[in-house]
Design a protein around this motif. Sequence first.
Motif, short mmCIF file in Angstrom:
data_model
loop_
_atom_site.label_atom_id
_atom_site.label_comp_id
_atom_site.label_asym_id
_atom_site.label_seq_id
_atom_site.Cartn_x
_atom_site.Cartn_y
_atom_site.Cartn_z
N LYS A 136 12.96 -9.66 4.42
CA LYS A 136 11.77 -8.83 4.19
C LYS A 136 12.00 -7.36 4.56
CE LYS A 136 8.41 -12.55 4.84
NZ LYS A 136 7.22 -13.01 5.61
N VAL A 152 4.06 -2.11 -1.55
CA VAL A 152 3.54 -3.14 -0.65
C VAL A 152 2.38 -2.60 0.16
CG1 VAL A 152 5.76 -4.30 -0.50
CG2 VAL A 152 5.19 -2.54 1.16
N GLU A 156 2.50 -5.12 5.21
CA GLU A 156 3.81 -5.60 4.78
C GLU A 156 4.88 -4.54 5.05
OE1 GLU A 156 2.76 -8.62 1.11
OE2 GLU A 156 2.82 -6.46 0.73
#
Length: 720
Positions: A136, A152, A156
């Motif tokens: 991520k 995002v 996030e």
Amino acid sequence: MFLKQVILKNFKSFKGKNVIDFPAVITGIVGPNGSGKSNIIDAIRWALGEQSFKNIRVDKGQDLIFAGNSQEGSASFCEVELIFDNQKKLFNSDFTEISILRRIDKEGNNEYFINHKPCRLKDIIDLTASAKIGLKGFSIINQGAVENVFLVSPQERRMMLEEVLGLKNLELKKEEAKRKLEETIINLDKTLALEKEILPRLRFLKRQVARWEKREALEQELKDNEKKYFISLLHQLYTEEKYEPQNLEQLSNELNKLNALIKEKENNLISVKEDQNKELELTIQNITQEIINLQDERSELLRELTRQEVNTEINYSLNDFKNAIINVQATLKKLLSYTEITEIHNEIEKLIKDIDELLIPHKKEVNNKVIEELQSKLNNLEAQLKAKNELLKQNEANLRQSNTNFRSQYDEITGLRNKKEEILKLIQKEELANEKYNLKLNDIKRRISEANYNFEEIVSYYEQNKDLVVLDNEINDLERQIFRLRRELAEIGVEDQNVINEYQEVNNRYEFLSQQIEDLSKSINDLKILIKELTKDIENSFNQALASINHDFNRYFRLMFNGGFAKLEQIKRNKTSENEGNEENEEEKEKEANDNQPLDETYWGVDIKIDIPKTNLKSIEILSGGEKTLVALALLFAIINQSRPPLVIVDEIDAALDEDNSRRFAQILKELCRDTQFIAITHNRMTMAAAQILYGVTLSENNSSQLLSIKLEDSDKILK
């Protein structure tokens, strides 16, 4: 180097086993479009645990397996192995080399291995998080994904930063603590519900048991009187009933001996009678048969003697001879009806005499020598017949004597049987006394059992407390006292042991639940404290890192745009702001207000603020594609410079850069590679020039990817 080697087996377009070494800090991977060079990045991402098929550009897991071509069939599995150098202990492991391997077969079964030992996906995620690499964050940036940092959400974006800053472990611990907190709260609610459910029953049982506690004094008095009563009955039985078990035992022994003697004499009698009588009868039968045989032989001799005398022309009357034969025939027929041997013998002698009287008068002196021989044989037979007859008489006498002895022994056995009858009568008398004694004893045992006592216990109590025995008239008074005490106890109520047991079980359950509630409450408080501490540590670390990132972000931004300003800014949002417009019922609001509910904490996001020089562009959304790429690269370089991740993999993120920016990009890579290993898929000449090793990926005639490698320093030597 951190990532030492990547081993591909039948992964996507790579047929068979392909080994890619990464001995340099900057490694470039080049090749024409469609050759499969991006599949290397997909392989690394997949091996690190990627679960999204979209991120590795397939529809399903089986699509990762080499599909075959016109010359070769498809493979049955594929696997990717990443080999890392852990001498600096970047991984939370004692091994100096870490191998992460993932395998999938045509059935879609995934297997994970760490150092070739089976493990879970969670183990790989935890291990990579400790080394600041993950899926991520900014460790792997796919083709076209460099601008995703703008797409995002702020939350996030913060998660991506936390991962590359090495805060993911703390976040994982925090999430684990929050999960445990939620589970603990659920368990506490269940425990409170169970406690609330059993509390009314416990109160009722406690009142019921308290009533029965008053019975203890009466029950003890009843118990003492009952024992005294029972030992008095036993004493009365032992003293008044004069039954002596040894008499019956003695008679039984005597009866057994007598039965054995009778059986022995009967067996002897039967055996003697059968053996001796059978032997005598057989002897008599044999002797009789021998006499008959001798008589037949004598008759034959007589006929021969007669024939000899006839041959000498003895002149006698034919009529007399016929009459004599008729008489002999009649006599022989008569003998057939006799059963006694003696009578048969007498008749035979008489018959011989008659024949002699018939023959003697007609004898002549003819052939005297033959006649004398026949006569001699006849005399010999007569002597044998006489001896056999004497022997026959002797055996018949022995048989009569044997019968007399049998009768005498039979009379003796009859006497023994009469004696047995007398003993049986005595035994019956003793058994009657025993039965009477046992009836009274069983009655006492029944009373003892009905009073819930053990007979052996009462007997032992009697042996130890004979001084407590009362007389006959006092036994009745004692019995009346027992009835009175039982009546009083019945009025109080019969104690139900099941209820007492239930009370004990419910009370133990209540105490256990109370302890559980206390422990769970303590755990909730501890978990809340832990979550607050982790949150504080994460925020402090993140704030410190964010300040450094902003400094470098602004520096690289000014380098890319020749001025301007850029920074990351934290924004605060609470949970309910995400779900604006969603109505909450009263139960949910009450639940959130409960002290035992999880912390209703706010979360922080990260927003990007920019100011491009000589323009009024201050929003990311209105930037061009090239400008977004420059901003994203400035942010990426700032994050890398701050977090010093051990590995960064980029896929054509320099495609939109012009020559000047490409030169700046390559220069920055050389600066950052002191602490970070870079793997770059590129078409950019400047980026290629910055790499120490270049891998070329080509597509062979059978549509499978092939690797070629070259060290740039070697190429310089060749060119020179």
